[in-house]
Design a protein around this motif. Sequence first.
Motif, PDB file in Angstrom:
ATOM      1  N   UNK B  66     -10.433 -94.463 -29.361  1.00 40.74           N
ATOM      2  CA  UNK B  66      -9.467 -93.383 -29.573  1.00 40.74           C
ATOM      3  C   UNK B  66      -8.293 -93.534 -28.617  1.00 40.74           C
ATOM      4  N   UNK B  67      -8.589 -93.975 -27.386  1.00 40.73           N
ATOM      5  CA  UNK B  67      -7.495 -94.142 -26.421  1.00 40.73           C
ATOM      6  C   UNK B  67      -6.539 -95.221 -26.891  1.00 40.73           C
ATOM      7  N   UNK B  68      -7.117 -96.318 -27.385  1.00 44.14           N
ATOM      8  CA  UNK B  68      -6.263 -97.422 -27.842  1.00 44.14           C
ATOM      9  C   UNK B  68      -5.407 -96.970 -29.018  1.00 44.14           C
ATOM     10  N   UNK B  69      -6.041 -96.294 -29.976  1.00 40.18           N
ATOM     11  CA  UNK B  69      -5.255 -95.884 -31.141  1.00 40.18           C
ATOM     12  C   UNK B  69      -4.231 -94.828 -30.729  1.00 40.18           C
ATOM     13  N   UNK B  70      -4.625 -93.928 -29.784  1.00 43.93           N
ATOM     14  CA  UNK B  70      -3.682 -92.921 -29.301  1.00 43.93           C
ATOM     15  C   UNK B  70      -2.488 -93.563 -28.617  1.00 43.93           C
ATOM     16  N   UNK B  71      -2.782 -94.560 -27.773  1.00 44.92           N
ATOM     17  CA  UNK B  71      -1.705 -95.244 -27.063  1.00 44.92           C
ATOM     18  C   UNK B  71      -0.777 -95.952 -28.037  1.00 44.92           C
ATOM     19  N   UNK B  72      -1.393 -96.573 -29.063  1.00 44.47           N
ATOM     20  CA  UNK B  72      -0.572 -97.266 -30.052  1.00 44.47           C
ATOM     21  C   UNK B  72       0.340 -96.274 -30.759  1.00 44.47           C
ATOM     22  N   UNK B  74       1.368 -93.412 -29.596  1.00 38.70           N
ATOM     23  CA  UNK B  74       2.403 -92.962 -28.661  1.00 38.70           C
ATOM     24  C   UNK B  74       3.505 -94.011 -28.556  1.00 38.70           C
ATOM     25  N   UNK B  75       3.094 -95.283 -28.507  1.00 39.08           N
ATOM     26  CA  UNK B  75       4.077 -96.362 -28.404  1.00 39.08           C
ATOM     27  C   UNK B  75       4.967 -96.371 -29.632  1.00 39.08           C
ATOM     28  N   UNK B  76       4.342 -96.159 -30.804  1.00 40.30           N
ATOM     29  CA  UNK B  76       5.117 -96.138 -32.046  1.00 40.30           C
ATOM     30  C   UNK B  76       6.117 -94.994 -32.027  1.00 40.30           C
ATOM     31  N   UNK B  77       5.630 -93.813 -31.570  1.00 38.87           N
ATOM     32  CA  UNK B  77       6.499 -92.639 -31.521  1.00 38.87           C
ATOM     33  C   UNK B  77       7.670 -92.896 -30.573  1.00 38.87           C
ATOM     34  N   UNK B  78       7.347 -93.503 -29.411  1.00 39.13           N
ATOM     35  CA  UNK B  78       8.391 -93.782 -28.426  1.00 39.13           C
ATOM     36  C   UNK B  78       9.420 -94.740 -29.002  1.00 39.13           C
ATOM     37  N   UNK B  79       8.908 -95.713 -29.772  1.00 42.35           N
ATOM     38  CA  UNK B  79       9.816 -96.696 -30.364  1.00 42.35           C
ATOM     39  C   UNK B  79      10.746 -96.004 -31.361  1.00 42.35           C
ATOM     40  N   UNK B  80      10.163 -95.107 -32.186  1.00 40.43           N
ATOM     41  CA  UNK B  80      10.954 -94.396 -33.176  1.00 40.43           C
ATOM     42  C   UNK B  80      12.023 -93.559 -32.473  1.00 40.43           C
ATOM     43  N   UNK B  81      11.589 -92.931 -31.324  1.00 37.39           N
ATOM     44  CA  UNK B  81      12.510 -92.096 -30.578  1.00 37.39           C
ATOM     45  C   UNK B  81      13.675 -92.939 -30.043  1.00 37.39           C
ATOM     46  N   UNK B  82      13.320 -94.111 -29.507  1.00 30.01           N
ATOM     47  CA  UNK B  82      14.342 -94.997 -28.959  1.00 30.01           C
ATOM     48  C   UNK B  82      15.310 -95.414 -30.057  1.00 30.01           C
ATOM     49  N   UNK B  83      14.737 -95.686 -31.234  1.00 30.03           N
ATOM     50  CA  UNK B  83      15.567 -96.092 -32.376  1.00 30.03           C
ATOM     51  C   UNK B  83      16.549 -94.975 -32.747  1.00 30.03           C
ATOM     52  N   UNK B  84      15.997 -93.731 -32.787  1.00 27.73           N
ATOM     53  CA  UNK B  84      16.832 -92.581 -33.138  1.00 27.73           C
ATOM     54  C   UNK B  84      17.934 -92.404 -32.092  1.00 27.73           C
TER      55      UNK B  84
END
Lengths: 252, 183
Positions: B66-72, B74-84
């Motif tokens: 769960x931690x790994x999938x959660x981190x992934x 979060x990373x995806x969300x952060x990437x989307x945020x950076x893109x925005x």
Amino acid sequence: MAEEQTIDPIHQFNINRIFDLHVGGVDASFTNASLFMLIIFVAITALMVLGTSGRHIVPTRLQAAAEMAYEFVASTVRDTAGTAGMRFFPFVFSLFMFVLFSNLIGLIPGAFTVTSQIVVTFAFSALIIGLVLVYGFWKHGAHFLHLFVPSGVTPALLPFIVLIEIISFAARPITLSVRLFANMLAGHITLKVFGGFVAMLLGAGVSAVIFPLPLIAIILLFALELLVAVLQAYVFAILTCVYLNDAIHPGH
Amino acid sequence: MAEHETHAGTEAPGGAHEGGGAFPPFDTTHFASQLVWLAITFGLLYLMMSKIALPRVGGILKDRSTKISGDLEAAKAAQAKAEAARADQDKALADARAKAQAMGQATHQQLAAEADAKRKALESELNAKLAAADAQISDMKTKAMANVESIAKDAAAAIVQQITGKAADPQKIAAAIGEAAKG
């Protein structure tokens, strides 16, 4: 006579009482076998309970070993007996670890091998087959007997097939126990005999020059025995899963 | 004695091994104690594994996944945020550039208009001054011409009186001078 004592390959299987103990007329004396059973229990508990006490996300070495054992047995049970077989996972895991640790600890020179005693391996087999029978009848009732009646067989052959199925089922506790017992026994006797050769040659004057031959053989044999120790534990566990699978899904 | 009690399979090894009693694995004297201790140790092991160790290891493995999938995630969300954020920045930059351009153009036009107006004002002022100067010149010229005429009349009258001895007719002189001035 003294020389023969050094190469007596049976001596290592002797059971020696450490102290006498009788509980209600039953002999429960603490012997070297009992001692090694306790050592096995403590070693497995140390690995599985103390090793995982940190609950690290990034595992320590001991925790990684415990996780590996868990995942190995879990995948064996799941692949062989299906997801329904996971209710027997703690049992198969305890069995596998007990046999594995017994086989491996037994390879330490001077140690006693618990699984080299037919009574121990037979007790395990009887426990497994008893579990299969009890669970099979409890879960499926008379339908469990379909285990002995394969579908799609010519009616004329059916009596023979049923007989063969019943015999093969009845032979399971014997084959299961003798396989493990004989492997351990034979391996340990061979190692002891070759070890005796080394000792004898060293005390035999000129012929002492060829003592490295049995020494090399014993090293190779030891590697083989290490493989056998792990393999037999695995075979024991996977056959347990196969038999339990019969109890879970009796139809062929 | 022991040989009779033990299993059928004991004769060979038991017999070959002189004086040592039964083959130990088939020696029933210790079966009971082995079974008792096996039941104790294996029972304890089963309890330890099923109650403590296996649920714990299972929990660890689950937590990790769960931690790994959660981190992934979060990373995806952060990437989307950076893109925005990048898109926002690009847009802001383009807006600012367009605004700056518009502002520059407006300023340029305003300055040009102002300069034009100033130039026109200056031109008209200059023209007015020029016109005034012209008027003054022509005024002075007419005045001067008028002076010239009266001087010419006086001179002509004097000349005529000198030559003829009598006063000349002022009417005729004026006509003659007017003719000469025209010529």
